[in-house]
Structure formats: structure tokens, C-alpha cells
Design a protein around this motif. Structure first.
Motif, short mmCIF file in Angstrom:
data_model
loop_
_atom_site.label_atom_id
_atom_site.label_comp_id
_atom_site.label_asym_id
_atom_site.label_seq_id
_atom_site.Cartn_x
_atom_site.Cartn_y
_atom_site.Cartn_z
N GLU A 10 -1.01 19.55 53.20
CA GLU A 10 -0.06 18.43 53.04
C GLU A 10 -0.40 17.60 51.81
OE1 GLU A 10 0.50 15.91 56.43
OE2 GLU A 10 1.20 17.59 57.65
N SER A 31 -9.48 14.05 40.97
CA SER A 31 -9.99 12.89 41.70
C SER A 31 -8.94 12.29 42.64
CB SER A 31 -10.49 11.84 40.71
OG SER A 31 -9.47 11.53 39.80
N LEU A 32 -7.66 12.33 42.22
CA LEU A 32 -6.61 11.78 43.08
C LEU A 32 -6.50 12.60 44.37
CD1 LEU A 32 -3.79 11.01 40.53
CD2 LEU A 32 -5.13 9.39 41.84
N ILE A 34 -8.86 14.34 45.75
CA ILE A 34 -10.05 14.11 46.56
C ILE A 34 -9.90 12.84 47.39
CG2 ILE A 34 -12.53 13.50 46.43
CD1 ILE A 34 -11.97 16.41 45.92
N VAL A 35 -9.46 11.77 46.70
CA VAL A 35 -9.35 10.49 47.41
C VAL A 35 -8.29 10.57 48.51
CG1 VAL A 35 -8.60 8.12 47.10
CG2 VAL A 35 -10.25 9.09 45.54
N THR A 36 -7.17 11.26 48.21
CA THR A 36 -6.13 11.42 49.23
C THR A 36 -6.68 12.20 50.42
OG1 THR A 36 -4.60 11.58 47.39
CG2 THR A 36 -3.72 12.12 49.55
N VAL A 38 -9.83 12.64 51.34
CA VAL A 38 -10.88 11.89 52.04
C VAL A 38 -10.28 10.81 52.93
CG1 VAL A 38 -12.81 10.27 51.69
CG2 VAL A 38 -12.74 12.40 50.42
N SER A 39 -9.26 10.10 52.42
CA SER A 39 -8.63 9.05 53.24
C SER A 39 -8.05 9.67 54.51
CB SER A 39 -7.49 8.37 52.48
OG SER A 39 -7.91 8.03 51.21
N GLU A 40 -7.41 10.82 54.36
CA GLU A 40 -6.83 11.50 55.52
C GLU A 40 -7.90 11.94 56.51
OE1 GLU A 40 -3.50 12.44 56.47
OE2 GLU A 40 -3.31 10.66 55.23
N MET A 42 -10.89 10.69 56.93
CA MET A 42 -11.49 9.53 57.62
C MET A 42 -10.58 9.05 58.74
SD MET A 42 -13.70 7.37 54.85
CE MET A 42 -12.44 6.73 53.82
N VAL A 51 -19.03 7.02 48.96
CA VAL A 51 -18.94 7.46 47.56
C VAL A 51 -20.00 8.53 47.27
CG1 VAL A 51 -19.16 6.66 45.20
CG2 VAL A 51 -18.06 5.23 46.86
N LEU A 54 -19.01 12.09 47.53
CA LEU A 54 -17.98 12.63 46.64
C LEU A 54 -18.60 13.40 45.47
CD1 LEU A 54 -15.33 9.77 46.53
CD2 LEU A 54 -15.68 11.55 48.21
#
Lengths: 74, 524
Positions: A10, A31-32, A34-36, A38-40, A42, A51, A54
Motif C-alpha cells: 500500500e 527516505s519518504l 521508509i518514513v511512511t 515505519v509510521s504504518e 508503528m 531513528v 533507520l
């Protein structure tokens, strides 16, 4: 693993995750992404990823991401 | 001391000679001496800032190393309590290191701008008095060596590696002469071991280093310094020209900036390679970027990577953004709800990258321009995907890639109006003129030849850029220039050095009426 695959497909539609072992090293995930992801993770797995986690080794393959989740679940 | 001066070449030659003769364990000292000499000759007493930064990060590193050790060596039953106590102190140390360095950077680089903004406000409030203005010179490359040094402190804070105990060695990491004025912004664990190793000079490394530096000098002296003449003429008085000539000025500025910055980095990496030191890549063929995000992955890579690791990731995973994310998921939902916090962090980073370039409304606007476009692309991604499906556009089609590259070049080109025009309002006016009053005939009625360059010089710039694009195209398709050269005879390999040298001599030095003006990025 199924839940993770759903998050990944997704977050990054069009990326073929199966069999990939260099998602970061080959520049498939940025990086974008990864952050998306990781947020999901969590949110869905109720784990805390910091951090320090990562680093490319933790995101180069689906197995590595799963191992990170397992490690953070303690 | 400019990279383009004979004094610099003499310094590199002398450093190489002494380095090769010195005992291996003292070779880092030779590099340190060369680095301090380089900075002293270029900035005299401003070398004090290098010592200041090295001193603050050295002491912070030692303190963090001690706290990390305490935490690791605590008996199991006390580990949790010690870790909690150390966490607070570690945060305090890293905060002080950031304040001491970025505080000074702010004062030197941004205070006068702040005072200029605040003064009218104070006057209106009737507070009276005049805010003090700093007359201190901005030390060469201060943003580069400070960012690199603070990165070291944060890495030690994260316990990525132990701190350096030898002050001289850390000073070398901060001041390594090929990189101190315009980067790349290196990582301690990647660069420092190579600096301290003192490996023997190697013929192949020397040859590769010379080739890379020559390529850099070609971009700088033959292309960038020539283009600078036309750019100066147009940007010095844009009101005298129509929109098309103004656009030509910005176009040549794009060429100048790329030749200047990437050429300078090639010289840096080439000189370092002569000593057997591999420095981080700072450009990966940005001319072939397919989006603005892709452009920032390829242009000034080490600054982007610094922002990503030390600002974007911590900000994205911070508690406030985490809470915001939960709220947007619950109340907005869908893709939009998920990506709003990331978009906010993304916008902030590009905004900071803009301001990093200097204290000026133009750079603030430049940061806003990049941040807004990239954030918009992120938020609109689901719609773009739907449109592409509806129009049956194949992402992999060659024509679509070409369209993406041209679109990105156009967006970057528009952004350059902001960074190069004399003032922000002038930049906006120039963009308006370019589209509404271009006066296209100025491009062929001889006006272009009144901008300080002859037709031959304009031809040299365009031909030079054609060579750069051709080489990068070859690399983009997986070709490796060095490997290809390696397969050639010894004679051809020497030609690869001799021909650029001859071109440099004839077009860069003999026709040297264009005074090499240092590098654009060293002022940042």
C-alpha cells in the motif's frame, strides 16, 4: 508477515518486494517510503521504532523489516 | 587559496611529496599541516573558527563517549536507572554542541538579516535604539565543516562509533583541505579511517585522482567561469534586457552553477584520491532527474543525506508528528491522512535547505518553492496515478522519461531565477517578463553578443556542456568511464590526461580573460 506485506504494497505500489534483498542499497525505497512504512508499522504493530533503527540493513528486505519488528516487540 | 591557483597546485604537490616520504604513522599529521596551511592562506585568522568547531565537537564527543560507556558497563540491575540518567545528560551534551556551533553559524550568517527585519518592528513599537550589526567576515565553508562536525557529535550520541580521543586527528577530520570550503559533507566513519591510515601512494589512485581533478578543472575553467561573464552581465542589470535574454542569463547560470559546484567537487575528490582517500559522492548526474525529489537525491547528495539522517528522520518519528499522524488518520483518513505528517516534515526540510544557502528572502523563497512542489507531488500522488491510468501512460516508456527529465529541468530552471536574481521581487518580475514579454528576436539579432562573450565563447560553453551531458548519459546507461579507459592502451590512457590538459591550457588558461572568481558554494 501478511500484515507487513499489505503495509508495504500500500505504501509503495508498483514495487516488487518478493525476493528483494537490496531495497535500500539499490535505491528502490527512498527516505519518504521508509518514513511512511515505519509510521504504518508503528501504528499497526504497536511497536516503537527509533531513528537509530533507520539503517539500510533493517530495510533491505521484507525479512529484515520483519526481524526489526520482532526485535522491537521484545 | 583557490583551487584554481598555482599556489594550490604547489600545496598539493608538496603535500604529496612529504606525505610519501613521511613514516606511515605521521602521515595524518602531514595532511593536517597541509589543511591548516590551506585554510590560513585562504582565510588567515578565520582558521580560529575551525579550531572552535573542532574543540567543541571534540569535548562533546568525549563527554558522550563517557556517558555511553557508563550506560553499557552498568550492572544489569542498575542498567535501566543509569540509562535514564545518562539519556538526559547525553541529550544535554548534544544540545550544547548544536547550540555552540549552529548558534555561532546563525550569528555570523543570519543575524544581520534578522536585525534588518526586526529593526522596523522595534521602531514601530517605539522601542528606540539600533540593533547591533555584525561586521565579521563569514569564514570560508563554515556551513560545510560545521554540519559535518555536528553530524559526528550526533553519531557519537547515537553510539554509532566511539569518539576520537586525539584532538589533532579530529581537527584533521574537520579541516581536511580539499573539502573544507565546499564539501562534500562527509561522515566520520567513512572518511576519518582513511585520513588516519596513512596508506602508501598508489600509482593507479594517483592517475585516477589526476583524471578526476582535470575533469573538474575542465567544468570549472572552460565552462563555468566563461558562463559567469554572461550571467554577471545579465543579472547585474536585468532591467535592460527582454525576457528571453533574462531567461538565457538564468539558463547560463544553471550551466555555471553545475560546472562550478560539481567541477569543484570533482577537484576535491580527485585531490583526495591522489592520497588514496575516497570521498563521498556529491552528484549523481542530476541533469537526468525525473522529478524534483529525484533531483535532490542526485544534487548535493551529502547535504540531502545529512538533512535526512539528522533532521528528517528524527522529525518524522518525533512524538508531536506521531500524534498529528494519529489525528489525521482518524479524522481525515485515506492516503491523505497517512501522509500529512510526512509531507509536513518534507516541506520543513526543503525549506531548511533553502535557508541553508544564505540569509535572504530569495533563498527563503527557493526553499519554499522546492518544499511546496515536492509536498504537493506527495499529496497529489494518488490523483497523478489515477490520471496516468486513465490516459494509459506507461511509466517505462522512453518518451515519458524524456518528458519527466524536461519537466524537472524546467522546474529547476524556474527555481534558479530565485537564487540568482538581484532581489526576490526582481526574480518574480523576470519570470513574468520571460513568459509575457520575451522579445525572442533578441536571441538572434546580435544582443546575445553584447553580453561579454563572443560567439566562439558561447560555442565553447555549449560544446563543453554537450561533452558533459554525453559522458553523463554514458554513465547513466551503466557505462564506467574509468573501466573503459583501463581497457585501452597505455598511450590512450595518457591521452585521456593530455587532451583535457591541452583543452584546459588553451581554453581555460590561455584565453583566461575570465578571472576565476573562486567557487560559488564556498560562500555558503
Amino acid at each position: 508477515m501478511e500484515k507487513l506485506m499489505q503495509i508495504l504494497t500500500e505504501a509503495c505500489p508498483g514495487v516488487e518486494f518478493d525476493g528483494q534483498t537490496a531495497l535500500i542499497d539499490d535505491g528502490i525505497l527512498g527516505s519518504l517510503d521508509i518514513v511512511t512504512i515505519v509510521s504504518e508499522i508503528m501504528e499497526e504493530f504497536d511497536v516503537e521504532i527509533t531513528v537509530d533503527d533507520l539503517v539500510p540493513e533493517n530495510f533491505n528486505s521484507v525479512q529484515a523489516i520483519m526481524a526489526l519488528i520482532e526485535a522491537r516487540r521484545g | 587559496m583557490a583551487f584554481t591557483s598555482l599556489a594550490f597546485l604547489a600545496l598539493v604537490g608538496a603535500a604529496l611529496a612529504v606525505y610519501s616520504l613521511a613514516p606511515r604513522r605521521l602521515r595524518w599529521g602531514v595532511l593536517l599541516l597541509a589543511s591548516l596551511t590551506f585554510y590560513w592562506l585562504g582565510g588567515r585568522w578565520t582558521v580560529g573558527y575551525v579550531f572552535y568547531t573542532a574543540g567543541t565537537v571534540y569535548l562533546s564527543g568525549l563527554a558522550l563517549g563517557r556517558l555511553n560507556r557508563l550506560r553499557r558497563e552498568a550492572p544489569p540491575e542498575e542498567r535501566k536507572a543509569v540509562a535514564a540518567r545518562c539519556k538526559k545528560q547525553r541529550r544535554l551534551v548534544v544540545l550544547w554542541a548544536c547550540l555552540l556551533n549552529f548558534g555561532l553559524l546563525y550569528f555570523l550568517k543570519y543575524w544581520n538579516f534578522t536585525a534588518e527585519m526586526l529593526q522596523p518592528l522595534l521602531d514601530r513599537l517605539g522601542a528606540g535604539g539600533q540593533l547591533p550589526v555584525s561586521h565579521l567576515l563569514l569564514p570560508l565553508g563554515i556551513s560545510f565543516f560545521m554540519f559535518q562536525s555536528v553530524g559526528y557529535v550526533i553519531d557519537v550520541y547515537r553510539d554509532k562509533y566511539p569518539p576520537e580521543r586525539n584532538f589533532g586527528k579530529l581537527l584533521l577530520f574537520v579541516s581536511f583541505f580539499p573539502q573544507v570550503v565546499q564539501g562534500p559533507i562527509s561522515r566520520y566513519d567513512q572518511l576519518a579511517p582513511q585520513l588516519y591510515q596513512g596508506r602508501d601512494l598508489d600509482w593507479d589512485q594517483l592517475k585516477y585522482g589526476i583524471q578526476l581533478a582535470l575533469w573538474g578543472y575542465f567544468k570549472k575553467l572552460v565552462i563555468a567561469d566563461r558562463a559567469a561573464v554572461l550571467v554577471e552581465t545579465v543579472m547585474g542589470d536585468p532591467w535592460s534586457y527582454g525576457g528571453a535574454v533574462q531567461a538565457a542569463g538564468v539558463f547560463f547560470y544553471c550551466i555555471q552553477l553545475y560546472g562550478d559546484f560539481s567541477g569543484g567537487i570533482d577537484i576535491t575528490r580527485g585531490v583526495a584520491q591522489m592520497f588514496g582517500i575516497q570521498m563521498a559522492e556529491n552528484f549523481r548526474r542530476p541533469l537526468f532527474s525525473t522529478s524534483l525529489t529525484d533531483f535532490w537525491r542526485r544534487w548535493h547528495i551529502t547535504l540531502g543525506a545529512w538533512m535526512r539522517d539528522y533532521l528528517f528522520y528524527p522529525m518524522s518519528l518525533s512524538k508531536p508528528l506521531g500524534r498529528l499522524g494519529k489525528w489525521t488518520r482518524r479524522h481525515i483518513g485515506g492516503t491523505l491522512g497517512k501522509i500529512i505528517p510526512t509531507s509536513l516534515a518534507t516541506f520543513s526540510i526543503y525549506f531548511v535547505i533553502g535557508i541553508w544557502h544564505g540569509a535572504n528572502w530569495r533563498y527563503i523563497a527557493y526553499g519554499f518553492w522546492n518544499g511546496a512542489l515536492i509536498t504537493l507531488a506527495l499529496l497529489m500522488a494518488p490523483w497523478f496515478a489515477a490520471w496516468k491510468r486513465a490516459l494509459r501512460i506507461d511509466d517505462r516508456a522512453a518518451w515519458y522519461k524524456v518528458f519527466q527529465v524536461l519537466r524537472t529541468c524546467f522546474l529547476v530552471f524556474l527555481g534558479r531565477y530565485l537564487t540568482r536574481a538581484p532581489r526576490l521581487l526582481t526574480a518574480l518580475w523576470m519570470i513574468k517578463e520571460t513568459f509575457l514579454h520575451p522579445q525572442l528576436s533578441d536571441l538572434w539579432n546580435g544582443t546575445m553578443l553584447t553580453l561579454g562573450l563572443t560567439g566562439f565563447d558561447i560555442g565553447v560553453i555549449l560544446a563543453g556542456m554537450a561533452v558533459v551531458v554525453a559522458v553523463e548519459w554514458y554513465q547513466e546507461r551503466g557505462g564506467q568511464v574509468r573501466l573503459t579507459l583501463e581497457r585501452q592502451s597505455f598511450f590512450v590512457q595518457w591521452l585521456a590526461i593530455a587532451v583535457p590538459l591541452a583543452v584546459l591550457f588553451c581554453l581555460g588558461i590561455l584565453r583566461g580573460e575570465y578571472i576565476s572568481s573562486g567557487f560559488i558554494y564556498q560562500q555558503f
